[in-house]
Write a protein that holds these residues in place. Structure first.
Motif, PDB file in Angstrom:
ATOM      1  N   CYS A  16     -11.817 -13.144  15.360  1.00 38.42           N
ATOM      2  CA  CYS A  16     -10.614 -12.626  14.499  1.00 38.42           C
ATOM      3  C   CYS A  16     -11.425 -11.990  13.088  1.00 38.42           C
ATOM      4  O   CYS A  16     -10.997 -10.939  12.714  1.00 38.42           O
ATOM      5  N   LEU A  17     -12.388 -12.616  12.618  1.00 38.67           N
ATOM      6  CA  LEU A  17     -13.010 -12.095  11.396  1.00 38.67           C
ATOM      7  C   LEU A  17     -13.556 -10.713  11.648  1.00 38.67           C
ATOM      8  O   LEU A  17     -13.704  -9.878  10.801  1.00 38.67           O
ATOM      9  N   ILE A  19     -12.862  -8.637  13.729  1.00 40.46           N
ATOM     10  CA  ILE A  19     -11.905  -7.333  13.872  1.00 40.46           C
ATOM     11  C   ILE A  19     -11.374  -6.967  12.757  1.00 40.46           C
ATOM     12  O   ILE A  19     -10.437  -6.051  12.583  1.00 40.46           O
ATOM     13  N   LEU A  20     -11.459  -7.839  11.731  1.00 37.98           N
ATOM     14  CA  LEU A  20     -10.585  -7.709  10.503  1.00 37.98           C
ATOM     15  C   LEU A  20     -11.116  -6.405   9.827  1.00 37.98           C
ATOM     16  O   LEU A  20     -12.364  -6.172   9.838  1.00 37.98           O
ATOM     17  N   SER A  21     -10.110  -5.612   9.726  1.00 39.41           N
ATOM     18  CA  SER A  21     -10.597  -4.416   9.179  1.00 39.41           C
ATOM     19  C   SER A  21      -9.447  -4.134   7.860  1.00 39.41           C
ATOM     20  O   SER A  21      -8.149  -4.050   8.216  1.00 39.41           O
ATOM     21  N   CYS A  22     -10.129  -3.928   6.610  1.00 39.48           N
ATOM     22  CA  CYS A  22      -9.266  -4.018   5.470  1.00 39.48           C
ATOM     23  C   CYS A  22      -8.406  -2.500   5.235  1.00 39.48           C
ATOM     24  O   CYS A  22      -9.443  -1.666   4.928  1.00 39.48           O
ATOM     25  N   GLU A  23      -7.399  -2.084   6.010  1.00 39.17           N
ATOM     26  CA  GLU A  23      -6.949  -0.821   6.049  1.00 39.17           C
ATOM     27  C   GLU A  23      -6.476  -0.553   4.743  1.00 39.17           C
ATOM     28  O   GLU A  23      -5.360  -1.282   4.607  1.00 39.17           O
ATOM     29  N   ASP A  24      -6.713   0.363   4.047  1.00 40.39           N
ATOM     30  CA  ASP A  24      -6.057   0.312   2.570  1.00 40.39           C
ATOM     31  C   ASP A  24      -4.838   1.436   2.701  1.00 40.39           C
ATOM     32  O   ASP A  24      -4.803   2.536   2.209  1.00 40.39           O
ATOM     33  N   ASN A  25      -4.024   1.060   3.505  1.00 45.63           N
ATOM     34  CA  ASN A  25      -2.840   1.855   3.663  1.00 45.63           C
ATOM     35  C   ASN A  25      -1.972   1.642   2.262  1.00 45.63           C
ATOM     36  O   ASN A  25      -1.616   0.551   1.888  1.00 45.63           O
ATOM     37  N   LEU A  26      -1.864   2.893   1.619  1.00 49.32           N
ATOM     38  CA  LEU A  26      -1.278   2.819   0.253  1.00 49.32           C
ATOM     39  C   LEU A  26       0.328   3.262   0.199  1.00 49.32           C
ATOM     40  O   LEU A  26       0.789   3.554  -0.830  1.00 49.32           O
ATOM     41  N   ASP A  27       0.819   3.176   1.290  1.00 49.68           N
ATOM     42  CA  ASP A  27       2.391   3.630   1.657  1.00 49.68           C
ATOM     43  C   ASP A  27       3.046   2.429   1.796  1.00 49.68           C
ATOM     44  O   ASP A  27       4.059   2.465   2.488  1.00 49.68           O
ATOM     45  N   PHE A  28       2.718   1.474   0.976  1.00 47.95           N
ATOM     46  CA  PHE A  28       3.807   0.105   1.173  1.00 47.95           C
ATOM     47  C   PHE A  28       4.770  -0.106   0.071  1.00 47.95           C
ATOM     48  O   PHE A  28       5.295  -1.196   0.172  1.00 47.95           O
ATOM     49  N   GLY A  29       4.771   0.773  -0.706  1.00 43.19           N
ATOM     50  CA  GLY A  29       5.685   0.655  -1.736  1.00 43.19           C
ATOM     51  C   GLY A  29       7.085   1.302  -1.571  1.00 43.19           C
ATOM     52  O   GLY A  29       7.259   1.589  -0.147  1.00 43.19           O
ATOM     53  N   PRO A  30       8.011   1.230  -2.488  1.00 49.93           N
ATOM     54  CA  PRO A  30       9.307   2.021  -1.933  1.00 49.93           C
ATOM     55  C   PRO A  30       9.007   3.473  -1.495  1.00 49.93           C
ATOM     56  O   PRO A  30       8.092   4.166  -2.244  1.00 49.93           O
ATOM     57  N   GLN A  31       9.781   3.844  -0.508  1.00 52.13           N
ATOM     58  CA  GLN A  31       9.692   5.343  -0.138  1.00 52.13           C
ATOM     59  C   GLN A  31      10.911   5.874  -0.208  1.00 52.13           C
ATOM     60  O   GLN A  31      12.038   5.624   0.131  1.00 52.13           O
TER      61      GLN A  31
ATOM     62  N   ILE B 197      -0.083   1.238  -6.790  1.00 56.07           N
ATOM     63  CA  ILE B 197       0.327   2.363  -6.195  1.00 56.07           C
ATOM     64  C   ILE B 197       1.276   3.175  -7.053  1.00 56.07           C
ATOM     65  O   ILE B 197       1.811   4.199  -6.786  1.00 56.07           O
ATOM     66  N   TYR B 561      13.710   3.249   0.786  1.00 58.20           N
ATOM     67  CA  TYR B 561      13.552   2.016   1.596  1.00 58.20           C
ATOM     68  C   TYR B 561      12.283   1.237   1.272  1.00 58.20           C
ATOM     69  O   TYR B 561      11.169   2.210   0.730  1.00 58.20           O
ATOM     70  N   MET B 562      12.087   0.164   1.595  1.00 59.51           N
ATOM     71  CA  MET B 562      10.798  -0.532   1.703  1.00 59.51           C
ATOM     72  C   MET B 562      10.270  -0.614   3.077  1.00 59.51           C
ATOM     73  O   MET B 562      11.051  -0.988   3.947  1.00 59.51           O
ATOM     74  N   PRO B 563       9.076  -0.286   3.071  1.00 62.89           N
ATOM     75  CA  PRO B 563       8.656  -0.267   4.534  1.00 62.89           C
ATOM     76  C   PRO B 563       8.540  -1.590   5.186  1.00 62.89           C
ATOM     77  O   PRO B 563       8.387  -2.388   4.563  1.00 62.89           O
ATOM     78  N   ASN B 594      -1.535  -4.649   3.077  1.00 66.99           N
ATOM     79  CA  ASN B 594      -0.877  -4.379   1.864  1.00 66.99           C
ATOM     80  C   ASN B 594       0.592  -4.157   1.831  1.00 66.99           C
ATOM     81  O   ASN B 594       1.109  -3.727   2.915  1.00 66.99           O
ATOM     82  N   GLN B 596       4.582  -5.180  -0.023  1.00 68.08           N
ATOM     83  CA  GLN B 596       5.531  -5.420  -1.193  1.00 68.08           C
ATOM     84  C   GLN B 596       6.793  -6.190  -0.556  1.00 68.08           C
ATOM     85  O   GLN B 596       7.378  -5.385   0.333  1.00 68.08           O
TER      86      GLN B 596
END
Lengths: 348, 616
Positions: A16-17, A19-31, B197, B561-563, B594, B596
């Motif tokens: 598990c450790l 395969i851990l890959s910290c993908e810094d996907n930055l599209d995780f806030g409001p879209q 972000i 929206y929030m993903p 990551n 929210q």
């Protein structure tokens, strides 16, 4: 040791450790799905700057421009030019010279942009809860919802020079003489006259209504707002003498108001159902149903007297800018950002 | 602090050898019973007493728990309802704030908790009025002896917890009496890295001004007078202090703080005969919430006290018919800097229901009427449903029910200055459920249900001039499918594998007036799911769980929206041969995703926890 060998736990954990890959996907806030309009349209004559508050704590305040000739609205102009969000709750817009001051309430900031290019040229930060501002000489006076103070900003350094304690929620500002301005106090139901040179309150006037809207016309100060009348929701207009704040005339309106504004000739009021036009003697000239879901603010095109009302719908959707002619006939409806409110007309 | 809280419990434990052994008494609790004709599920995890209710619901169920961050405000919205439509009860007594209407689930920490039941529709209506979305009933005195343990935990975000529970049996006038005690102390610094972000270019930051500490303490006494009569008494203290961070789109340094303190007490007397069960509960709550914003100069305190009297009678009229009646009278006193005066009001609720079995008990029919009175405002609801045993051994059951409930406006909605609206109408709701369940035993079960909820006269705070005011403006519908499965399979005498799954698919729509366009409800994910697998080999356990929270709109016109996000949690534990000492390592958000939960509220990435538990 035997235990560790006999079970796959540690091996599994190691995998598990691995395969851990910290993908810094930055599209995780409001879209935001409706930001395809990236064109920046800069009219070369009269333009309406429309401030969209955005939803509280969403950080989706935005600035729109409306060209009354081509009937074109452009949304998100600040973000499109500056490639950064505007902030949280755009409360008001003030103009001086070639600079627009965007007061972003919940961000605690005033953004300075060039009125022609919309480029960000300065930022006043660390304010408590700014509402409106007024420019006088080298200073900018800012009212505040929670701060119990007026803040005088040096426009060159963009730092606060002076803070004048004022108890309560200070709101709109109107210039009533050289070096003097009237400040509306919502909590106290008062008008304060502030000497901008000495940074002091030289007079205060208690009102019967909540001074939600205020502007100066000649030597008079027009104040409109809601009030209670025999326990029922009502509203009123009070016209004060600018020099001594004595009441000249007033009228009580038997319904709550959503918005008000005025020019040299008329006072415009909006209730949940109708638009009213009063003359400066406080007589109703005409009125009409507006058919809007949730009217929120009103402004008049200084060129032709067309009435513009914002409709914020259900507060959780993008709103509309709705145009009526001077006789309150519907002319057009233009989609704006979330909770459109502040309106400023400017000849560029 | 540690000594003050834990010393009495340790003293109790030291005397354990002298205890009077109790025979197992099955407490028939007519107050907290849910219906066979509607969906409900239960959390009975070992870590329920050491977690807040918000953390338990979030980690053990697929439900979407809205939170502004670890140890911060957390609310659950069930089946398209608002947070105020989620009833929260403690052994059947309502503990939702009468001022706000909602319960911050991260402030509900019950060291003596044994289980939490999530109920919907008609079952929520049986528990109390107001659960238009659903209800969460926290059980702390179901007659079970609490696990006696000391538990210490530390996490990589700067969190430290200590927990202790113990019990001692006495004999009073030759009658058995059990004293239970539990205490939890938590300190959470919540220092974790996140991507800012909002600002350009995105920058990796460390969360600051987000610390929280929580202390909770419970002591309970169970007195078993005879086979017919039991008395339970419990006191529950909670104290929390939190520093509230700003969302990352606000540049101002946060100087906001919140303190919450509550004292709750409950006394329950249960008397049962062959044909009658009588239960009377008296609950008292003192609850203080203080919020201070040093930048804005705001310092508000909100205090309420309530006394609830709940009387339940159950009459077994025949083998086939059971009649239940319930009356609840609640006195509430509330004061706030935003109320014109101290508000004292009384709420009254009455429930009459019947349960009829037919065809050799293969069909069970349930129906009832609920009424409520508040400020001269009378409201009526009700429910009816049935459950049919498809197979003779009652493992498979089909059920269906319909329920009509109501929620009275909260004190803030009525009396807040400015904006409070005394003219508000009650919110009303109708819910329909139909499903099947299979129950083999406690560890092997399956349940799937279709649901459809309508809520009308929903209350929204809308700007009215310079202020916000609540108005009845909104109606909504939510329909979908909810299911859960649990299966435990022994592989050999030393190996066991257990699966658990829970998923909710919801389509929820709302409209602001009859003429307005229908839109999807914001903050209601279409799909939420949780799956976990636990493998046990002698003294080792490993568990892997996966939670999915789907995309959810944050505006009503579907313009933002929030993903969706997936979170994986891994844990492994080793228990020594005596079974008393357990060492556990947990990794939350294993893949460092990551995400929210709410806009501009970044949540922690990978977090390691290590805990040591010693069962006394």
């Amino acid at each position: 040791m035997n235990i560790i060998k006999s079970i796959p736990v540690l091996q599994l954990f190691s995998i598990c450790l691995f395969i851990l890959s910290c993908e810094d996907n930055l599209d995780f806030g409001p879209q935001y799905v409706d930001q395809a309009d990236t064109n920046v349209f800069i009219p070369d004559s009269l333009v309406l700057f429309l401030g969209n508050e955005g939803n509280f704590q969403y950080g989706n305040a935005s600035l729109s421009t409306f060209d009354p000739v081509s009937k074109t609205i452009r949304n998100n102009v600040f973000k499109n030019v500056n490639n950064q969000p505007l902030g949280d709750v755009l409360q008001s817009i003030h103009h001086t010279g070639d600079t627009l001051f965007l007061i972003v309430n919940n961000s605690g900031e005033v953004l300075l942009i060039n009125a022609y290019s919309y480029k960000l040229i300065g930022r006043i930060s660390d304010l408590t809860s700014p509402r409106y501002c007024f420019s006088y000489g080298k200073q900018l006076v800012v009212t505040d919802l929670y701060g119990d103070k007026l803040t005088f900003i040096n426009k060159q350094t963009l730092n606060a020079d002076v803070e004048l304690p004022v108890k309560g929620w200070t709101e709109r500002i109107a210039e009533i003489g050289k070096g003097l301005c009237a400040i509306a106090n919502i909590d106290q139901r008062m008008i304060h006259v502030v000497d901008l040179k000495t940074h002091s309150i030289i007079q205060s006037k208690q009102l019967e209504l909540v001074p939600q809207w205020m502007w100066a016309v000649g030597d008079e100060l027009v104040v409109a707002g809601n009030r209670k009348l025999n326990g029922e929701n009502a509203a009123g207009i009070e016209v004060l003498n600018s020099s001594n704040l004595e009441k000249i005339r007033s009228v009580v309106i038997g319904r709550a108001l959503r918005a008000a504004c005025g020019d040299e000739d008329f006072i415009y009021l909006v209730s949940s159902k109708r638009v009213f036009r009063y003359d400066l003697n406080l007589s109703v000239i005409d009125s009409a149903d507006h058919q809007l879901q949730t009217p929120y603010s009103i402004s008049i095109n200084p060129a032709n007297g067309h009435v513009f009302i914002t409709d914020v719908q259900n507060y959780l959707s993008n709103g509309f800018l709705v145009e009526y002619d001077a006789h309150l006939n519907l002319l057009g409806k233009y989609q704006a950002g979330a909770i459109p409110q502040a309106m400023l007309w400017l000849y560029l | 602090m540690f000594c003050t809280v834990f010393w009495p419990a340790l003293c109790l434990q030291a005397q354990q050898k002298d205890t009077v052994l109790l025979k197992a008494i099955n407490v028939v609790d007519s107050v907290q019973a849910t219906l066979s004709s509607s969906y409900s599920c239960k959390i009975a995890a070992d870590d329920l007493p050491v977690q807040t209710l918000g953390e338990s619901v979030d980690s053990r169920l697929a439900s979407y728990v809205r939170t502004t961050g670890p140890s911060m405000l957390a609310t659950a919205s069930l089946r398209g309802g608002d947070a105020s439509h989620t009833l929260v009860l403690w052994n059947g007594l309502k503990i939702n704030s009468p001022m706000l209407g909602v319960t911050d689930l991260n402030l509900v920490s019950a060291p003596l908790a044994t289980s939490a039941t999530i109920a919907y529709g008609a079952s929520a209506n049986v528990l109390h009025a107001g659960g238009l979305g659903g209800a969460i009933n926290l059980n702390t005195f179901d007659g079970k002896k609490p696990t006696q343990q000391v538990w210490l935990e530390s996490g990589s975000t700067g969190s430290y917890s200590a927990f202790l529970s113990a019990s001692k049996n006495f004999s009073v006038v030759k009658k058995p009496l059990r004293l239970r005690i539990g205490a939890l102390v938590r300190e959470q610094n919540n220092r974790y890295t996140y991507w800012d972000i909002y600002h350009s270019p995105p920058e990796k930051m460390v969360m600051d001004h987000a610390s929280g500490n929580l202390k909770s303490f419970q002591v309970g006494v169970d007195h078993f007078i005879n086979n017919n009569m039991t008395i339970h008494a419990e006191y529950w203290f909670t104290d929390a202090a939190r520093e509230l961070p700003n969302p990352i789109n606000v540049r101002k340094t946060s100087e906001q703080y919140q303190w919450d303190r509550s004292h709750r007490a409950q006394v329950a007397v249960n008397y049962s005969t062959k044909r009658f069960d009588l239960a009377h509960r008296v609950g008292y709550e003192w609850n203080l919430n203080r919020y201070a914003n040093k930048r804005s100069g705001i310092d508000n305190s909100n205090l309420y006290q309530s006394v609830q009297n709940l009387t339940t009678g159950l009459w077994h009229a025949s083998k086939a018919l059971v009649i239940k009646g319930q009356n609840s009278v609640e006195w509430i006193s509330a004061q706030s800097g935003n109320y014109a005066e101290v508000v004292n009001l009384i709420q009254n609720h009455t429930l009459i229901m019947g349960e009829l079995r037919a065809l050799m008990s293969r069909i069970k029919m349930e129906a009832g009427i609920r009424s409520g009175m508040f400020r001269g405002n009378f409201a009526v609801g009700g429910f009816s449903g049935f459950a049919v045993n498809i197979t003779k051994n009652a493992k498979w059951q089909f059920y269906s029910s319909i329920s009509r409930s109501f929620r009275f406006p909260t004190f803030n909605e009525l009396f807040w200055v400015p904006g409070g609206n005394p003219q508000l109408l009650n919110e009303g709701g109708v819910s329909f459920e139909s499903g099947v369940r299979w129950v083999k035993d406690q560890n092997n079960s399956l349940q799937v249900a279709y649901f459809h909820n309508n809520i009308n006269n929903r209350i929204r705070w809308l700007p009215m001039g310079a202020n916000y005011a609540p108005v009845n403006i909104f109606s909504s519908t939510a329909s979908g499918i909810e299911g859960n499965i649990e299966k435990s399979v022994p592989i050999s005498s030393e190996r066991r594998i257990t699966w658990f799954g829970h998923a909710v698919y919801t389509r929820a729509y709302g409209r602001h007036s009859d003429s307005a366009t229908r839109h999807e409800l914001s903050y209601v994910p279409k799909l939420t799911a949780l799956g976990s697998v636990r493998y046990q080999l002698r003294f080792w356990k490993i568990e892997l769980s996966e939670k999915y929270i789907g995309k959810r709109w944050i505006t009503d016109d579907q313009s933002a929206y929030m993903p969706a996000y997936w979170l994986t949690c891994f844990s492994t534990s080793y228990t020594d041969m005596s079974g008393k000492l357990e060492l556990k390592v947990t990794v939350d958000n294993l893949f460092n995703v990551n995400y929210q939960n709410l806009p501009w509220r970044p949540m922690p990435g990978r977090v390691f926890h290590i805990s040591l538990r010693y069962v006394l």
